[in-house]
Design a protein around this motif. Structure first.
Motif, PDB file in Angstrom:
ATOM      1  N   THR A 161      57.958 -18.478  27.354  1.00 43.45           N
ATOM      2  CA  THR A 161      57.465 -17.681  25.977  1.00 43.45           C
ATOM      3  C   THR A 161      56.177 -16.588  25.719  1.00 43.45           C
ATOM      4  O   THR A 161      55.282 -17.728  26.987  1.00 43.45           O
ATOM      5  CB  THR A 161      57.413 -18.481  24.616  1.00 43.45           C
ATOM      6  N   SER A 178      53.776 -16.789  24.128  1.00 47.51           N
ATOM      7  CA  SER A 178      52.619 -17.324  22.788  1.00 47.51           C
ATOM      8  C   SER A 178      51.995 -19.087  24.462  1.00 47.51           C
ATOM      9  O   SER A 178      50.991 -18.455  25.075  1.00 47.51           O
ATOM     10  CB  SER A 178      53.155 -17.896  21.923  1.00 47.51           C
ATOM     11  N   ASN A 209      57.958 -13.297  20.606  1.00 42.50           N
ATOM     12  CA  ASN A 209      58.367 -15.246  20.820  1.00 42.50           C
ATOM     13  C   ASN A 209      58.614 -15.854  22.193  1.00 42.50           C
ATOM     14  O   ASN A 209      59.454 -14.725  22.823  1.00 42.50           O
ATOM     15  CB  ASN A 209      58.891 -15.056  19.360  1.00 42.50           C
TER      16      ASN A 209
END
Ligand code: HEC
Length: 122
Positions: free
Chosen positions: A41, A43, A122
């Motif tokens: 992902t 993040s 995300n």
């Protein structure tokens, strides 16, 4: 071009085999050590990687090559225009990044996966 193709084929192979041999996923996904390629992902994977390897030279006040990599929007732009992968894979026509080095196979694979996935936030 060839350099770009090999990780692509490798990735396609991984995805293919994963579909067939789901039980052996753990074995097949080992790129080096324990490289997490199953839940990449922005993040959790991409941003930490870029913060670690790229941001010092590509942030506001020090945007080498006029390239910023200090936010999702900025990184997404380089992903979409092809430079992110072109540079880290040392493709001709792109500046090899990071200068004087190469990212680990794990990091390269994670970047490939993320970009192929459409570089989601995300
Ligand atoms: C030590 C400083 C430094 C680090 C670390 C660094 N860069 Fe760069 N980067 C530069 C410089 C200097 C330029 C502009 C000169 C050039 O293109 O070679 C540049 C240019 C670029 C460009 C534009 C190149 C082009 O072909 O248009 C991209 C994209 C880029 N870097 C991405 C990255 C990524 C991704 C990383 C991390 C893997 C990274 N950089 C790490 C110094 C750095």
């Amino acid at each position: 071009m060839i350099k770009r193709l090999i990780p692509g084929l490798f990735l396609a192979g991984l995805l293919f085999f994963n579909a067939c041999y789901y039980d052996n996923k753990e074995d097949l996904y080992i790129v080096e050590g324990n490289c997490n390629t199953t839940d990449v992902t922005f993040s959790q994977t991409i941003q930490p990687l870029i913060n670690d390897q790229c941001v010092s030279c590509h942030k506001a006040g020090n945007a080498n090559g006029n390239v910023l990599l200090d936010s999702y929007t900025a990184i997404k732009e380089q992903a979409d225009n092809g430079k992110l992968l072109g540079c880290v894979h040392h493709e001709s026509g792109y500046s090899a990044m990071p200068p004087g080095g190469t990212l680990s196979n794990c990091s390269l694979t994670q970047l490939d996966i993320w970009v192929q996935d459409g570089a989601p936030e995300n």
